[in-house]
Design a protein around this motif. Structure first.
Motif, mmCIF file in Angstrom:
data_model
loop_
_atom_site.group_PDB
_atom_site.id
_atom_site.type_symbol
_atom_site.label_atom_id
_atom_site.label_comp_id
_atom_site.label_asym_id
_atom_site.label_seq_id
_atom_site.Cartn_x
_atom_site.Cartn_y
_atom_site.Cartn_z
ATOM 1 N N GLY A 91 30.092 31.325 51.486
ATOM 2 C CA GLY A 91 31.308 30.549 51.291
ATOM 3 C C GLY A 91 32.429 31.393 50.731
ATOM 4 O O GLY A 91 32.843 32.381 51.337
ATOM 5 N N ASP A 92 32.911 31.007 49.538
ATOM 6 C CA ASP A 92 34.054 31.712 48.957
ATOM 7 C C ASP A 92 33.655 32.776 47.949
ATOM 8 O O ASP A 92 34.510 33.284 47.218
ATOM 9 C CB ASP A 92 35.032 30.721 48.311
ATOM 10 C CG ASP A 92 34.400 29.966 47.137
ATOM 11 O OD1 ASP A 92 33.165 30.076 46.951
ATOM 12 O OD2 ASP A 92 35.142 29.276 46.424
ATOM 13 N N VAL A 93 32.358 33.143 47.900
ATOM 14 C CA VAL A 93 31.920 34.217 47.012
ATOM 15 C C VAL A 93 31.049 35.199 47.781
ATOM 16 O O VAL A 93 30.502 34.878 48.840
ATOM 17 C CB VAL A 93 31.127 33.695 45.782
ATOM 18 C CG1 VAL A 93 31.998 32.798 44.919
ATOM 19 C CG2 VAL A 93 29.855 32.983 46.211
ATOM 20 N N VAL A 94 30.936 36.423 47.256
ATOM 21 C CA VAL A 94 30.062 37.429 47.836
ATOM 22 C C VAL A 94 29.062 37.869 46.774
ATOM 23 O O VAL A 94 29.361 37.870 45.576
ATOM 24 C CB VAL A 94 30.836 38.651 48.366
ATOM 25 C CG1 VAL A 94 31.741 38.260 49.510
ATOM 26 C CG2 VAL A 94 31.635 39.321 47.260
ATOM 27 N N HIS A 95 27.871 38.210 47.229
ATOM 28 C CA HIS A 95 26.814 38.736 46.365
ATOM 29 C C HIS A 95 26.552 40.161 46.819
ATOM 30 O O HIS A 95 26.304 40.413 48.004
ATOM 31 C CB HIS A 95 25.534 37.900 46.498
ATOM 32 C CG HIS A 95 25.682 36.476 46.055
ATOM 33 N ND1 HIS A 95 24.940 35.935 45.034
ATOM 34 C CD2 HIS A 95 26.490 35.478 46.504
ATOM 35 C CE1 HIS A 95 25.268 34.671 44.870
ATOM 36 N NE2 HIS A 95 26.211 34.365 45.756
ATOM 37 N N ARG A 96 26.597 41.076 45.878
ATOM 38 C CA ARG A 96 26.407 42.487 46.236
ATOM 39 C C ARG A 96 25.602 43.169 45.137
ATOM 40 O O ARG A 96 25.648 42.750 43.975
ATOM 41 C CB ARG A 96 27.744 43.192 46.468
ATOM 42 C CG ARG A 96 28.648 43.235 45.273
ATOM 43 C CD ARG A 96 30.094 43.591 45.646
ATOM 44 N NE ARG A 96 30.212 44.844 46.350
ATOM 45 C CZ ARG A 96 30.260 46.041 45.762
ATOM 46 N NH1 ARG A 96 30.184 46.135 44.436
ATOM 47 N NH2 ARG A 96 30.382 47.147 46.456
ATOM 48 N N PRO A 97 24.840 44.225 45.469
ATOM 49 C CA PRO A 97 24.060 44.916 44.443
ATOM 50 C C PRO A 97 24.945 45.366 43.288
ATOM 51 O O PRO A 97 26.032 45.903 43.498
ATOM 52 C CB PRO A 97 23.471 46.113 45.194
ATOM 53 C CG PRO A 97 23.422 45.667 46.624
ATOM 54 C CD PRO A 97 24.642 44.814 46.813
ATOM 55 N N ALA A 98 24.471 45.144 42.082
ATOM 56 C CA ALA A 98 25.244 45.499 40.889
ATOM 57 C C ALA A 98 24.941 46.936 40.495
ATOM 58 O O ALA A 98 23.784 47.331 40.362
ATOM 59 C CB ALA A 98 24.909 44.561 39.739
ATOM 60 N N SER A 99 25.975 47.712 40.311
ATOM 61 C CA SER A 99 25.821 49.082 39.837
ATOM 62 C C SER A 99 25.721 49.088 38.325
ATOM 63 O O SER A 99 26.017 48.082 37.664
ATOM 64 C CB SER A 99 27.020 49.923 40.278
ATOM 65 O OG SER A 99 28.152 49.623 39.469
ATOM 66 N N PRO A 100 25.325 50.206 37.719
ATOM 67 C CA PRO A 100 25.301 50.278 36.257
ATOM 68 C C PRO A 100 26.675 50.032 35.629
ATOM 69 O O PRO A 100 26.774 49.653 34.456
ATOM 70 C CB PRO A 100 24.823 51.707 35.991
ATOM 71 C CG PRO A 100 24.016 52.071 37.202
ATOM 72 C CD PRO A 100 24.733 51.415 38.337
ATOM 73 N N ALA A 101 27.727 50.227 36.405
ATOM 74 C CA ALA A 101 29.089 50.033 35.890
ATOM 75 C C ALA A 101 29.550 48.586 35.985
ATOM 76 O O ALA A 101 30.650 48.259 35.522
ATOM 77 C CB ALA A 101 30.063 50.928 36.648
ATOM 78 N N ALA A 102 28.741 47.703 36.560
ATOM 79 C CA ALA A 102 29.181 46.337 36.834
ATOM 80 C C ALA A 102 29.729 45.599 35.608
ATOM 81 O O ALA A 102 30.780 44.950 35.710
ATOM 82 C CB ALA A 102 28.058 45.539 37.482
ATOM 83 N N PRO A 103 29.081 45.653 34.450
ATOM 84 C CA PRO A 103 29.654 44.930 33.295
ATOM 85 C C PRO A 103 31.066 45.406 32.945
ATOM 86 O O PRO A 103 31.959 44.582 32.678
ATOM 87 C CB PRO A 103 28.660 45.237 32.172
ATOM 88 C CG PRO A 103 27.368 45.501 32.870
ATOM 89 C CD PRO A 103 27.755 46.223 34.120
#
Length: 256
Positions: A18-30
């Motif tokens: 829908g209106d969001v995407v899910h992608r692998p989180a990198s260590p920098a994500a936070p």
């Protein structure tokens, strides 16, 4: 029924729901999510909004509506796209001036001095959202890191001018034509970046080469595949190309 799509990028596989995407989180994500929150707080909406993480640990981001192109096709080699990408990058940089990185932030690239802004780190056509021929957004902030404006602009002009030799399949234009596009990009970007960007391009590409090789040595399969596919050879050739045509490329700034 919720729309679900799968996109294969240069490094990650991204799933749209829908209106969001899910992608692998990198260590920098936070740290990146804090940066994205800051951008929207500052009124910059040309970047996804962070929506946290899903049950599998993937990061969740809002979907930016528009088209993303892997290459600058002839239809995209317009002054409008070139200058709008520069203006968009300027707005992004200006919105990050008041962002305060934390000592424990884990950026993919190390902070580079002077840390004037937060660099996107990968401002290129394949991360640029386009609507009606105009750049309206930037996605994939995995390579974001503190640095000088010219550091980010250097990679952007490498991709958008482009500053690439004739052996690179993405290259187009003569050195003189490329030089004029670099100067136009910097003129649209505004104060703070000038002819020195030409000398920053080889250094910026060398930093990318160093990152790719370090990540591949640590077992990163995506970067290992990039190297096997000859990406590093192209970057090295383009470094030589920019250095060989330095005077021609810088002359366009004097002509404007």
């Amino acid at each position: 029924m919720t729309e679900r799509q799968e996109f294969h990028g240069g490094v990650n596989v991204v799933h749209r729901h829908g209106d969001v995407v899910h992608r692998p989180a990198s260590p920098a994500a936070p740290a990146i999510h804090r940066l994205l929150d800051h951008l929207h707080d500052q009124g910059f909406h040309g970047a996804p909004e962070a929506r946290g993480f899903d049950a599998e640990g993937n990061e969740v981001l809002t979907f930016l509506d528009g088209e993303v192109h892997n290459a600058l096709t002839p239809q995209l080699r317009t002054p409008e796209l070139l200058t709008s990408a520069a203006v968009l990058l300027r707005r992004l940089h200006d919105a990050t001036v008041t962002f305060r990185p934390r000592p424990d932030d884990r950026w993919l690239f190390p902070a580079r001095q002077p840390a004037e802004v937060m660099c996107h780190g990968d401002a290129a056509q394949y991360n640029c959202v386009v609507k009606d021929g105009v750049a309206v957004g930037l996605i994939d902030f995995d390579a974001a890191h503190p640095g000088p404006r010219v550091w980010d602009v250097a990679y952007a002009v490498y991709r958008f001018a482009p500053l690439q030799g004739p052996d690179n399949p993405e290259s187009f234009g003569t050195p003189q034509q490329q030089a004029r596009r670099v100067a136009a990009f910097c003129r649209a970007y505004g104060p703070g970046v000038g002819a020195e960007v030409i000398d920053a391009v080889p250094e910026r590409l060398q930093a990318l080469l160093d990152l790719m090789r370090a990540q591949a040595a640590q077992g990163n399969e995506a970067f290992q595949q990039h190297i096997a596919d000859g990406h590093t050879d192209l970057y090295e050739a383009d470094i030589r190309y920019v250095r060989a045509h330095r005077d021609v490329l810088r002359a366009a700034f004097d002509a404007r």
